[in-house]
Design a protein around this motif. Structure first.
Motif, short mmCIF file in Angstrom:
data_model
loop_
_atom_site.label_atom_id
_atom_site.label_comp_id
_atom_site.label_asym_id
_atom_site.label_seq_id
_atom_site.Cartn_x
_atom_site.Cartn_y
_atom_site.Cartn_z
N LEU A 168 0.89 -1.29 -0.16
CA LEU A 168 0.19 -0.28 -0.32
C LEU A 168 1.02 0.86 0.16
CD1 LEU A 168 -3.00 1.77 0.63
CD2 LEU A 168 -3.13 1.07 2.71
N VAL A 169 1.85 1.76 0.94
CA VAL A 169 3.33 2.53 0.91
C VAL A 169 3.32 2.96 -0.19
CG1 VAL A 169 4.70 3.31 2.15
CG2 VAL A 169 3.17 2.64 2.79
N GLN A 170 4.09 1.49 -1.69
CA GLN A 170 4.66 1.83 -2.88
C GLN A 170 3.10 2.13 -3.40
OE1 GLN A 170 8.01 0.91 -3.08
NE2 GLN A 170 7.46 2.27 -5.29
N LEU A 171 2.45 1.77 -3.41
CA LEU A 171 1.01 2.29 -4.11
C LEU A 171 0.72 3.80 -4.75
CD1 LEU A 171 -0.02 -0.18 -5.96
CD2 LEU A 171 -2.21 0.32 -4.18
N GLN A 172 0.67 4.11 -3.05
CA GLN A 172 0.60 5.39 -2.85
C GLN A 172 1.52 6.02 -3.61
OE1 GLN A 172 -1.14 6.24 1.47
NE2 GLN A 172 -0.45 8.23 1.35
N GLN A 173 3.56 5.93 -2.88
CA GLN A 173 4.32 6.80 -3.47
C GLN A 173 3.58 6.64 -5.09
OE1 GLN A 173 6.34 7.84 -1.49
NE2 GLN A 173 6.73 9.17 -3.82
N ASP A 174 3.84 5.09 -5.62
CA ASP A 174 3.01 5.36 -6.82
C ASP A 174 2.84 6.76 -7.96
OD1 ASP A 174 5.61 3.62 -6.77
OD2 ASP A 174 3.60 1.70 -7.23
N ILE A 175 1.75 6.14 -7.29
CA ILE A 175 0.36 7.55 -7.33
C ILE A 175 1.05 9.09 -7.45
CG2 ILE A 175 -1.64 7.90 -6.85
CD1 ILE A 175 -2.97 5.56 -6.57
N ALA A 176 2.01 9.57 -6.46
CA ALA A 176 2.01 10.56 -6.16
C ALA A 176 2.70 10.71 -7.16
CB ALA A 176 2.65 10.42 -4.61
N ASP A 177 4.19 9.96 -7.88
CA ASP A 177 4.39 10.34 -8.71
C ASP A 177 4.14 10.89 -9.73
OD1 ASP A 177 7.21 9.93 -6.64
OD2 ASP A 177 7.45 7.46 -7.41
N ARG A 178 3.43 9.79 -10.40
CA ARG A 178 2.53 10.07 -11.38
C ARG A 178 2.03 11.36 -11.40
NH1 ARG A 178 -0.71 6.07 -14.81
NH2 ARG A 178 -2.07 5.62 -12.90
N ASP A 179 1.57 11.56 -10.89
CA ASP A 179 0.32 12.38 -10.69
C ASP A 179 1.47 14.00 -11.17
OD1 ASP A 179 -2.01 11.35 -9.63
OD2 ASP A 179 -2.02 12.64 -7.65
N LYS A 180 2.48 14.45 -10.12
CA LYS A 180 3.73 14.71 -10.86
C LYS A 180 4.13 15.14 -11.85
CE LYS A 180 8.51 15.75 -7.93
NZ LYS A 180 8.44 17.23 -8.29
N GLN A 181 4.49 13.96 -12.15
CA GLN A 181 5.05 13.61 -13.38
C GLN A 181 3.95 14.21 -14.27
OE1 GLN A 181 6.91 10.17 -14.13
NE2 GLN A 181 7.47 10.27 -15.83
N ASP A 182 2.23 13.88 -14.01
CA ASP A 182 1.79 14.10 -15.44
C ASP A 182 1.23 15.56 -15.21
OD1 ASP A 182 1.14 11.63 -16.51
OD2 ASP A 182 -0.28 11.61 -14.94
N SER A 183 1.25 16.45 -13.90
CA SER A 183 0.87 17.99 -13.84
C SER A 183 2.02 18.80 -14.04
CB SER A 183 0.25 17.96 -12.34
OG SER A 183 0.13 17.26 -11.31
N GLU A 184 3.15 18.53 -14.00
CA GLU A 184 4.80 19.16 -13.93
C GLU A 184 5.10 19.35 -14.95
OE1 GLU A 184 7.70 18.03 -11.21
OE2 GLU A 184 5.98 19.49 -9.86
N ARG A 185 4.44 18.46 -16.27
CA ARG A 185 5.18 17.91 -17.79
C ARG A 185 4.77 19.46 -18.55
NH1 ARG A 185 0.65 13.48 -19.64
NH2 ARG A 185 -0.46 15.04 -19.51
#
Ligand code: DC
Length: 222
Positions: A168-185
């Motif tokens: 679960l912790v890894q999943l949360q981290q992956d989702i946060a990372d993807r949000d960041k990548q998608d929002s900052e491109r």
């Protein structure tokens, strides 16, 4: 009632595809999962085993044929005639799709196809840039979101139900990372269109969100 274009944008795991599919079924609208299109490009690229190269990936995006075949339970996806419905959800594709989706020429190729698919109306399209770039004049725009914790929980339950081992912790981290990548491109980043309605589903169930959107479509399609 008029057949309108409904744009649903939002971060990973907000429930966009589940909701959009249900609403489309109830309305007799087509459902276009644009994330599946970017995933298909990432899958096609990974298949080649070649190193990451923007020109090469753009060429693939411009020459491959992506098709949707909607069925009762799933929206089946095909690339050049080969079924990729499950393959595009793999961890490997998920880990690589954000950087593929950040390539300008890949986006141009996908956006052109998306506009063609939605032009006649009667369509629900979900993604990150539908209300801002693909259909800036959509009659209804919804920005669907939920807290990172809630989104990770939902994905966790989904994967467990499929029998997959997940952290679960890894999943949360992956989702946060993807949000960041998608929002900052640089090109077409994830953001809420000014005229989009914000729907935070952290404390809503699927039925409540579906009903809310159906009600909004009814109002806009008068
Ligand atoms: O919604 P999803 O997780 O299947 O989307 C996969 C990836 O594609 C995600 O990293 C964001 C990207 N995407 C995008 O850039 N623009 C869209 N319209 C849809 C998805």
């Amino acid at each position: 009632m008029k057949k309108i274009v409904v744009a649903i944008d939002g971060p990973a795991g907000a429930g966009k595809s589940t909701i959009a599919k249900l609403v489309a079924e109830r309305l007799g609208y087509a459902y276009i999962d644009t994330g599946a299109m970017y995933r298909s490009v990432a899958w096609r690229f990974l298949q080649t085993g070649q190193p990451f190269d923007e020109t090469f990936i753009s060429h693939l995006a411009n020459t491959m044929v992506i098709q949707f075949k909607p069925e009762a339970k799933v929206n089946r996806v095909f690339v050049d005639g080969q079924e990729v419905t499950d393959a595009i959800r793999s961890t490997e594709v998920t880990a690589n799709v954000s950087r593929v989706a950040a390539i300008g020429a890949v986006r141009e190729a996908m956006v052109e196809q998306q506009r063609r698919m939605g032009d006649a109306g009667g369509v629900l399209m979900d993604g990150r840039d539908i209300g801002t770039v693909v259909f800036p004049n959509a009659q209804l725009k919804i920005f669907l979101t939920a807290s990172v914790e809630e989104r990770a929980q939902r994905r966790y339950k989904e994967l467990l139900a499929k029998g997959e081992q997940v952290d679960l912790v890894q999943l949360q981290q992956d989702i946060a990372d993807r949000d960041k990548q998608d929002s900052e491109r640089a090109i077409a980043p994830l953001r809420q269109a000014e005229d989009a309605l914000l729907l935070d589903t952290s404390h809503m169930n699927i039925e409540q969100v579906t009903e809310k959107i159906l009600q909004l479509v009814e109002e806009r399609a008068q």
